[in-house]
Design an enzyme around this catalytic site. Structure first.
Site, PDB file in Angstrom:
ATOM      1  N   LYS A  52     -16.373  22.603 -27.312  1.00 41.72           N
ATOM      2  CA  LYS A  52     -16.039  23.138 -25.990  1.00 41.72           C
ATOM      3  C   LYS A  52     -15.958  22.003 -24.959  1.00 41.72           C
ATOM      4  O   LYS A  52     -15.019  21.937 -24.162  1.00 41.72           O
ATOM      5  CB  LYS A  52     -17.080  24.179 -25.563  1.00 41.72           C
ATOM      6  CG  LYS A  52     -16.991  25.466 -26.394  1.00 41.72           C
ATOM      7  CD  LYS A  52     -18.163  26.426 -26.187  1.00 41.72           C
ATOM      8  CE  LYS A  52     -18.044  27.619 -27.135  1.00 41.72           C
ATOM      9  NZ  LYS A  52     -19.146  28.579 -27.049  1.00 41.72           N
ATOM     10  N   GLN A  96     -25.049  29.151 -24.781  1.00 44.16           N
ATOM     11  CA  GLN A  96     -24.658  29.300 -26.184  1.00 44.16           C
ATOM     12  C   GLN A  96     -25.648  30.187 -26.938  1.00 44.16           C
ATOM     13  O   GLN A  96     -26.864  30.024 -26.820  1.00 44.16           O
ATOM     14  CB  GLN A  96     -24.569  27.901 -26.841  1.00 44.16           C
ATOM     15  CG  GLN A  96     -24.030  27.903 -28.260  1.00 44.16           C
ATOM     16  CD  GLN A  96     -22.562  28.299 -28.353  1.00 44.16           C
ATOM     17  OE1 GLN A  96     -21.796  28.172 -27.406  1.00 44.16           O
ATOM     18  NE2 GLN A  96     -22.163  28.801 -29.511  1.00 44.16           N
ATOM     19  N   ASP A 119     -17.810  33.700 -20.476  1.00 44.74           N
ATOM     20  CA  ASP A 119     -17.904  34.273 -21.821  1.00 44.74           C
ATOM     21  C   ASP A 119     -17.550  35.758 -21.823  1.00 44.74           C
ATOM     22  O   ASP A 119     -17.325  36.345 -22.894  1.00 44.74           O
ATOM     23  CB  ASP A 119     -19.355  34.161 -22.340  1.00 44.74           C
ATOM     24  CG  ASP A 119     -19.533  33.063 -23.372  1.00 44.74           C
ATOM     25  OD1 ASP A 119     -18.536  32.701 -24.030  1.00 44.74           O
ATOM     26  OD2 ASP A 119     -20.665  32.589 -23.520  1.00 44.74           O
TER      27      ASP A 119
HETATM   28  N1  GUN Z   1     -22.109  31.978 -30.181  1.00 39.06           N
HETATM   29  C1  GUN Z   1     -21.103  32.328 -31.016  1.00 39.06           C
HETATM   30  N2  GUN Z   1     -20.000  32.626 -30.318  1.00 39.06           N
HETATM   31  C2  GUN Z   1     -20.308  32.455 -29.013  1.00 39.06           C
HETATM   32  C3  GUN Z   1     -19.576  32.585 -27.812  1.00 39.06           C
HETATM   33  O1  GUN Z   1     -18.400  32.955 -27.772  1.00 39.06           O
HETATM   34  N3  GUN Z   1     -20.258  32.282 -26.670  1.00 39.06           N
HETATM   35  C4  GUN Z   1     -21.542  31.903 -26.670  1.00 39.06           C
HETATM   36  N4  GUN Z   1     -22.122  31.666 -25.490  1.00 39.06           N
HETATM   37  N5  GUN Z   1     -22.253  31.770 -27.766  1.00 39.06           N
HETATM   38  C5  GUN Z   1     -21.639  32.035 -28.935  1.00 39.06           C
END
Ligand code: GUN
Length: 293
Positions: A52, A96, A119
């Site tokens: 990211k 996350q 998100d």
């Molecule tokens: N863990 C797995 N997929 C995601 C996501 O799209 N966002 C976040 N914050 N954590 C994750």
């Protein structure tokens, strides 16, 4: 069979994001700025967050990574969230998941200001999505919509079968594809662990979305000839022949399904590539105040 190439689409979207960022800066605006909070040292989470942050750099966004040990308390994490909510230099941020067991993920999600919830996990964004209002869409459903849109796959009137009912994939994509919108207007069935005669449902699908979390669960005999198959799975399977000792595989038996499907997403290189793009697109929307004004 046509391979739905997430990597190629991601490259196109990155170019679009870079161009949009340059235009914002040229007009005297502030670069989009994404922050990510990573608690603990789960290897998969570290890899996702690295990806990211690297993608932000590639398109010219600012990014901030906040790392904390697995021993971080819930209150400490909530304070980080409150600080990010109040920080005017940050357009959007993510925490996350998964979080260590002693932290209540729901409490953390609720603490995020919906205006910065890129998100799309906060119930305000989920509710707005369900009502068809402007909302930050969660990354994987957003990525699936972009894939369908950019490959010009018709959804109106089609039978969509979603296998999996998670809050972040199965449930939202089923809502989005049944909305009066494009992509959308589909007849959607959600299947899950209690579904009886699962293959009878999946074989009816014009578009089959596999979001189960079990390696190679969907086999060729479960798929209608010519169907569009979207594989959301990202499973680590032990493989001694690989340097890392594992390989990544989807929820779809690729070789078997490729013989019957009309379109198929590979893993890796499919939907996963678009989830990060979705996050960046949401961050751009946050920067431009597109969702909440
Ligand atoms: N863990 C797995 N997929 C995601 C996501 O799209 N966002 C976040 N914050 N954590 C994750």
């Amino acid at each position: 069979m046509i391979v739905l190439d997430g990597r190629q689409l991601a490259t196109t979207i990155k170019e679009e994001l870079a161009t949009a960022t340059q235009a914002i800066v040229a007009a005297g605006g502030k670069k989009p700025h994404l922050a990510a909070v990573l608690v603990g040292d789960d290897p998969a989470s570290q890899a996702y967050v690295r990806n990211k942050v690297r993608s932000c750099e590639q398109v010219g966004f600012d990014s901030t990574l906040i790392r904390r040990p697995a021993t971080t308390t819930q209150e400490e994490l909530l304070q980080i969230v409150r600080d990010l909510n109040a920080d005017n230099t940050i357009d959007g941020f993510i925490v996350q998941l998964p979080l260590p067991n002693h932290i209540d993920e729901h409490a953390v999600t609720l603490a995020i200001d919906p205006r910065k919830d890129v998100d799309g996990f906060h119930p305000v964004n989920f509710g707005r999505m369900a009502q068809g209002l402007p909302a930050y869409l969660p990354a994987t459903p957003f990525g699936i919509l972009e894939m369908l849109k950019r490959y010009e796959i018709p959804t109106s009137g089609k039978e969509v079968v979603v296998v999996g009912r998670s809050n972040i994939v199965g449930t939202p994509i089923s809502i989005l594809l049944s909305r009066k919108a494009n992509p959308g207007n589909a007849t959607v069935t959600i299947c899950h662990s209690r579904t009886e005669n699962l293959a009878d449902h999946t074989r009816r699908a014009d578009i089959l979305i596999a979001a189960i979390g079990q390696a190679e669960f969907i086999t060729g005999d479960m798929v209608k000839r010519g169907a569009v198959v979207i594989d959301v799975g990202m499973n680590r399977v032990d493989d001694a022949s690989r340097e890392k000792g594992y390989r990544l595989t989807g929820d779809v038996d690729y070789a078997g399904v490729a013989k019957v499907a009309g379109y198929l997403t590979p893993v890796p290189g499919g939907v996963g590539q678009l989830t990060v793009m979705a996050l960046l697109l949401n961050t751009l929307k946050a920067n431009q105040k597109e969702i909440f004004g």
